[in-house]
Design an enzyme around this catalytic site. Structure first.
Site, PDB file in Angstrom:
ATOM      1  N   LYS A  12      43.256  49.655  37.509  1.00 21.80           N
ATOM      2  CA  LYS A  12      44.491  49.454  36.733  1.00 21.80           C
ATOM      3  C   LYS A  12      44.619  50.482  35.594  1.00 21.80           C
ATOM      4  CE  LYS A  12      44.885  44.456  37.648  1.00 21.80           C
ATOM      5  NZ  LYS A  12      44.943  43.115  36.987  1.00 21.80           N
ATOM      6  N   TYR A  52      53.399  42.037  43.031  1.00 21.87           N
ATOM      7  CA  TYR A  52      52.896  40.819  42.391  1.00 21.87           C
ATOM      8  C   TYR A  52      53.842  39.638  42.557  1.00 21.87           C
ATOM      9  CZ  TYR A  52      48.676  42.410  39.832  1.00 21.87           C
ATOM     10  OH  TYR A  52      47.406  42.810  39.475  1.00 21.87           O
ATOM     11  N   ASN A 115      42.494  43.906  32.579  1.00 15.16           N
ATOM     12  CA  ASN A 115      41.177  43.566  33.132  1.00 15.16           C
ATOM     13  C   ASN A 115      40.678  44.577  34.171  1.00 15.16           C
ATOM     14  OD1 ASN A 115      42.869  42.842  35.178  1.00 15.16           O
ATOM     15  ND2 ASN A 115      42.377  40.666  35.137  1.00 15.16           N
ATOM     16  N   HIS A 118      42.106  45.208  40.248  1.00 12.41           N
ATOM     17  CA  HIS A 118      42.699  44.184  41.119  1.00 12.41           C
ATOM     18  C   HIS A 118      41.904  44.163  42.409  1.00 12.41           C
ATOM     19  CE1 HIS A 118      45.608  41.980  43.602  1.00 12.41           C
ATOM     20  NE2 HIS A 118      45.306  42.863  44.543  1.00 12.41           N
ATOM     21  N   GLU A 129      48.468  43.674  51.404  1.00 11.58           N
ATOM     22  CA  GLU A 129      48.383  44.602  50.270  1.00 11.58           C
ATOM     23  C   GLU A 129      48.039  46.020  50.727  1.00 11.58           C
ATOM     24  OE1 GLU A 129      47.226  41.199  46.936  1.00 11.58           O
ATOM     25  OE2 GLU A 129      45.789  42.794  47.342  1.00 11.58           O
TER      26      GLU A 129
HETATM   27  N1  UDP Z   1      47.152  37.743  34.253  1.00 18.40           N
HETATM   28  C1  UDP Z   1      47.579  37.706  32.947  1.00 18.40           C
HETATM   29  N2  UDP Z   1      47.525  36.516  32.274  1.00 18.40           N
HETATM   30  C2  UDP Z   1      47.040  35.375  32.840  1.00 18.40           C
HETATM   31  C3  UDP Z   1      46.605  35.421  34.171  1.00 18.40           C
HETATM   32  C4  UDP Z   1      46.667  36.626  34.856  1.00 18.40           C
HETATM   33  O1  UDP Z   1      48.015  38.713  32.412  1.00 18.40           O
HETATM   34  O2  UDP Z   1      47.004  34.335  32.170  1.00 18.40           O
HETATM   35  C5  UDP Z   1      47.225  39.013  34.985  1.00 18.40           C
HETATM   36  C6  UDP Z   1      45.864  39.679  35.151  1.00 18.40           C
HETATM   37  O3  UDP Z   1      46.045  41.088  35.033  1.00 18.40           O
HETATM   38  C7  UDP Z   1      45.469  39.296  36.544  1.00 18.40           C
HETATM   39  C8  UDP Z   1      46.812  39.318  37.261  1.00 18.40           C
HETATM   40  O4  UDP Z   1      47.718  38.791  36.304  1.00 18.40           O
HETATM   41  O5  UDP Z   1      44.521  40.214  37.086  1.00 18.40           O
HETATM   42  C9  UDP Z   1      46.902  38.494  38.522  1.00 18.40           C
HETATM   43  O6  UDP Z   1      46.475  37.176  38.235  1.00 18.40           O
HETATM   44  P1  UDP Z   1      45.498  36.403  39.226  1.00 18.40           P
HETATM   45  O7  UDP Z   1      45.451  34.996  38.800  1.00 18.40           O
HETATM   46  O8  UDP Z   1      45.887  36.711  40.640  1.00 18.40           O
HETATM   47  O9  UDP Z   1      44.060  37.053  38.892  1.00 18.40           O
HETATM   48  P2  UDP Z   1      43.131  38.046  39.720  1.00 18.40           P
HETATM   49  O10 UDP Z   1      43.333  37.738  41.181  1.00 18.40           O
HETATM   50  O11 UDP Z   1      43.540  39.446  39.376  1.00 18.40           O
HETATM   51  O12 UDP Z   1      41.743  37.730  39.250  1.00 18.40           O
HETATM   52 MG    MG Z   2      45.058  37.584  42.319  1.00 20.22          MG
END
Ligand code: UDP
Ligand code: MG
Length: 136
Positions: A12, A52, A115, A118, A129
């Protein structure tokens, strides 16, 4: 039993900006995930919104789409044994504060939104994807 899979990984903007591309790639390759394809791209907010869209009802959706389109990213196809779940283990929890030691998000993540990586969360989503970024 052999279970060769492919998954989609994204480095990212926060990690690309901090020059962490090679460090993150080396974590994958050291762990026997093969980088089959990779490219550095800069997507539009509309493309991020499409990518997304499973999160479209979430309060963080708009910020998430702005963020993913805020700078260059590296998209990769990773291949290896149980690649989908194994990559999720290497990444660590969504919130870097909750991620286990030595996971990518624990090492490099700044916050729950920034974070660093992805990774697809299922074989089915991995296929979708991969197609999204590597159509052919
Ligand atoms: N995210 C965020 N706030 C939250 C939860 C998720 O900004 O409270 C963002 C974060 O960058 C995350 C992405 O949305 O990686 C997708 O969320 P998901 O729950 O799918 O997490 P991941 O699969 O990336 O662990
Ligand atoms: Mg996810």
């Amino acid at each position: 039993m052999s279970n060769l899979e492919q998954t989609l990984s994204i480095i990212k903007p926060d990690a690309v900006e901090r020059n962490l591309i090679e460090e993150i790639k080396s974590i994958f390759t050291k762990n026997n995930l093969v980088i089959k394809e990779d490219k550095k791209i800069h997507i539009t907010k509309e493309e991020a919104a499409e990518f997304y869209k499973v999160h479209q009802t979430k309060p963080f959706y708009d910020d998430l789409c702005s963020y993913l389109s805020s700078g260059p990213i590296v998209v990769m196809i990773l291949e290896g044994q149980n690649a989908v779940l194994f990559n999720r283990e290497l990444m660590g929890a969504t919130d870097p504060k909750k991620a286990k030691e030595n996971t990518i998000r624990k090492l490099y993540g700044i916050s729950i939104d920034k974070n660093s990586v992805h990774g697809s969360d299922s074989v089915d989503n991995a296929k979708k994807e991969i197609k999204f970024f590597f159509k052919n």
